[in-house]
Write a protein that holds these residues in place. Structure first.
Motif, mmCIF file in Angstrom:
data_model
loop_
_atom_site.group_PDB
_atom_site.id
_atom_site.type_symbol
_atom_site.label_atom_id
_atom_site.label_comp_id
_atom_site.label_asym_id
_atom_site.label_seq_id
_atom_site.Cartn_x
_atom_site.Cartn_y
_atom_site.Cartn_z
ATOM 1 N N ALA A 1 38.028 52.283 23.681
ATOM 2 C CA ALA A 1 39.303 53.304 22.932
ATOM 3 C C ALA A 1 37.855 54.149 22.737
ATOM 4 C CB ALA A 1 39.619 53.164 21.262
ATOM 5 N N ALA A 2 36.329 53.423 21.678
ATOM 6 C CA ALA A 2 35.131 54.161 21.770
ATOM 7 C C ALA A 2 34.709 54.623 23.164
ATOM 8 C CB ALA A 2 34.518 53.439 21.055
ATOM 9 N N ARG A 3 35.231 53.856 24.064
ATOM 10 C CA ARG A 3 34.686 54.166 25.967
ATOM 11 C C ARG A 3 34.983 55.669 26.488
ATOM 12 N NH1 ARG A 3 34.696 49.183 27.918
ATOM 13 N NH2 ARG A 3 36.431 49.529 29.026
ATOM 14 N N GLN A 4 36.622 55.582 25.788
ATOM 15 C CA GLN A 4 37.295 56.796 26.483
ATOM 16 C C GLN A 4 36.947 57.836 25.210
ATOM 17 O OE1 GLN A 4 40.197 56.679 28.541
ATOM 18 N NE2 GLN A 4 39.477 54.555 29.841
ATOM 19 N N ARG A 5 36.917 57.719 24.252
ATOM 20 C CA ARG A 5 36.532 58.936 23.612
ATOM 21 C C ARG A 5 35.077 59.305 24.734
ATOM 22 N NH1 ARG A 5 38.313 55.952 19.541
ATOM 23 N NH2 ARG A 5 35.955 55.522 18.926
ATOM 24 N N LYS A 6 34.505 58.645 24.595
ATOM 25 C CA LYS A 6 32.960 58.893 24.908
ATOM 26 C C LYS A 6 33.392 60.272 26.349
ATOM 27 C CE LYS A 6 28.213 57.401 26.510
ATOM 28 N NZ LYS A 6 27.353 56.714 26.526
ATOM 29 N N TRP A 7 33.845 59.392 27.206
ATOM 30 C CA TRP A 7 34.544 60.241 28.730
ATOM 31 C C TRP A 7 34.689 61.077 28.494
ATOM 32 C CZ3 TRP A 7 39.008 60.736 31.285
ATOM 33 C CH2 TRP A 7 38.703 61.276 32.406
ATOM 34 N N ARG A 8 35.984 61.573 27.614
ATOM 35 C CA ARG A 8 37.104 62.520 27.260
ATOM 36 C C ARG A 8 35.361 64.005 27.170
ATOM 37 N NH1 ARG A 8 41.197 58.946 25.770
ATOM 38 N NH2 ARG A 8 41.345 59.421 23.312
ATOM 39 N N LEU A 9 34.754 62.949 26.006
ATOM 40 C CA LEU A 9 34.097 64.096 25.834
ATOM 41 C C LEU A 9 32.955 65.320 26.622
ATOM 42 C CD1 LEU A 9 32.532 62.727 21.856
ATOM 43 C CD2 LEU A 9 34.481 65.302 22.123
#
Length: 542
Positions: A313-321
């Protein structure tokens, strides 16, 4: 008795050996009254395997085809020195009732295959041991084995007998400075990726002539490859790191790492580029970083499901940013995949974002920037004139293609007329009787054939018309092409322009020259010439 002769020699120093073997085998056949059907040979090829020798493969093929009754060679080792290969070969000959004979031993039987096969295999093993012993002794005397090493030049010298002295090296000062820069940056804590980016930004060619990559620097730990692991930079030659094994099915030599305790180290202080302390410190850092990475990998293996989900989930948040910060989709420029070096006739590659370079080391076409290339490519596209397009359609190749379509149209028209005449003749002759099922089937087949020929005729007519456009059509297409170029100058990244215009270009040839009379900083002159796909230009906008 029909016979085939086979001969082979291993190295270039035995160039006359094959001819000598053939002459001796021919004399042997003449003495025994054999008729020589064909001669097969493999020059400069090892007898360790049959799989990589075209001559022996062709011999086996012709043998199974039954072209001869006997195979003659000077010695059994000429066919193969591998015990398994020669035994399999003998079995195939026995199955086909072909006799194997050598000048040295006479007719070959199972006893020869067992004894001579073993002796030849032992000879290969003994030869390999002696060769490796000689190589180790040569390394211990200060020579450098192998091919090119980044940072060094191969020195070509000859002894009193005219034989080349192998293993001599000299430091290449320009490349040596790059090596020092890499080691210093890594010791200061820079990542491998950042070091590669810096080198590519500066336009420094890698050892292969292209872009720098992480594996170029760190290589493989088990094989001790890569620039950062090369012990020659601190004045020590490392030899005997690998040994080779032959794959039993493909016959190819595969390299296998040896354990470090079997490596041979020899000092060559004259070839040292780095201080030994710096080199050893970098090796320690490589081990530490590798250990830290291994710990992270092991930690992830024992993570529970919730921890893995949280990390994902943290990796997905970073990607969206990151996507919000860079919302624009990557657009390929009009010259993407079309840049070619005019001097070396190779594709110019991307060094990094919006920077391009020829992969050939030392080429002047290096560090070419997007902002520099785009207007030059548009200028090159604007050079296309209506006369150029008309000249293309008047070229011999296009005229010949039109003639082919004309011939096809004439032939198709004749076939259509013949089938229509046949159809009319059947209807006229049979009259009311043409309604029977068998006649109706014949008529349907003729009608289907006429429809197929009509479609083919229309296709040839379209292609023929496209190969001879009118001057008005050419000027209209060129007007649309130039209008799109004007828009491209204002919006060089608009995919609605770059995609159709890029299809109109076969290649952009780039030439870089130095103008000694120009002011400093402006001496480099880049020229671009376009080669067009003329049919695509005439189709643009339709």
């Amino acid at each position: 008795m029909l016979a085939a002769i086979y001969a082979r020699h291993s190295t270039d120093k035995q160039q006359g050996s094959t001819e000598d073997q053939i002459a001796r085998c021919v004399q042997h056949c003449q003495r025994l009254g054999y008729t020589v059907v064909e001669i097969f040979c493999d020059k400069g090829t090892s007898g360790a395997s049959m799989l990589n020798r075209p001559g022996i493969k062709r011999l086996i093929k012709e043998t199974l085809a039954g072209r001869f009754e006997r195979i003659v060679a000077e010695d059994l080792s000429r066919l193969s020195r591998d015990q398994g290969d020669i035994a399999t070969f003998f079995k195939r000959l026995s199955f086909a009732d072909i006799v194997l004979e050598t000048v040295a031993e006479g007719v070959i039987g199972e006893l020869h295959i067992g004894l001579k096969g073993t002796m030849n295999a032992l000879y290969l093993k003994d030869l390999a041991d002696k060769t490796r012993r000689g190589q180790i002794a040569s390394v211990q005397r200060g020579t450098v084995p192998g091919g090119q090493v980044y940072g060094y030049d191969i020195v070509r010298r000859f002894d009193a007998a005219g034989e080349p002295i192998r293993g001599a090296r000299a430091i290449n000062q320009e490349q040596a400075e790059v090596v020092r820069q890499i080691f210093t940056a890594y010791a200061e804590g820079k990542s491998l990726k950042r070091i590669c980016e810096d080198l590519n930004t500066l336009g420094i060619p890698s050892p292969a002539g292209g872009k720098w990559g992480v594996t170029t620097l760190v290589g493989s730990a088990s094989r001790a490859t890569g620039i950062l692991r090369q012990t020659l930079y601190k004045g020590v030659v490392t030899f005997n790191r690998m040994h080779f094994r032959k794959h039993p099915e493909t016959g190819k030599r595969l390299s296998v790492p040896r354990p470090p305790e079997e490596w041979v180290l020899a000092p060559v202080p004259d070839l040292a580029i780095l201080d030994a302390a710096l080199f050893d410190r970098v090796q320690t850092l490589i081990d530490q970083r590798s250990t830290a990475r291994k710990e992270v990998i092991e930690q992830r293996k024992i993570e529970d499901t919730e921890a893995k989900a949280a990390r994902a989930a943290a990796r997905q948040r970073k990607w969206r940013l990151e996507q919000q910060e860079q919302p624009h989709k990557k657009i390929l420029p009009v010259f993407s995949g079309r840049l070619h070096c005019a001097e070396h006739d190779v594709k110019i590659r991307t060094q990094h974002w919006r920077h391009y370079a020829c992969p050939v080391s030392g080429c002047a076409n290096r560090n070419l920037k997007w902002d520099e290339l785009m207007p030059l490519c548009i200028d090159a596209l604007e050079q296309l004139k209506a006369d150029d397009i008309m000249a293309y359609y008047a070229s011999p190749a296009v005229v010949a293609e039109r003639a082919e379509h004309d011939g096809a149209l004439e032939d198709i028209g004749r076939q259509i007329d013949e089938r229509r005449a046949s159809l009319k003749a059947i209807l006229t002759t049979l009259g009311p009787r043409a309604r029977t099922e068998s006649v109706r089937q014949v008529l349907d087949e003729l009608e289907q054939e006429i429809r197929r020929l009509t479609h083919e005729q229309a296709r040839h007519q379209r292609q023929r018309q496209a190969l001879q456009p009118s001057l008005a059509a050419v000027e209209a297409a060129l007007g649309r092409f130039q209008a799109m170029l004007m828009q491209l100058r204002l919006m060089p990244e608009d995919h609605r322009l770059t995609v159709p215009l890029r299809a109109c270009v076969q290649r952009f040839e780039v030439t870089t020259v130095e103008d000694a009379e120009a002011p400093k900083g402006h001496r480099r002159m880049v020229r671009v010439r376009a080669q067009f796909d003329v049919p695509k230009v005439t189709e643009i906008g339709n």
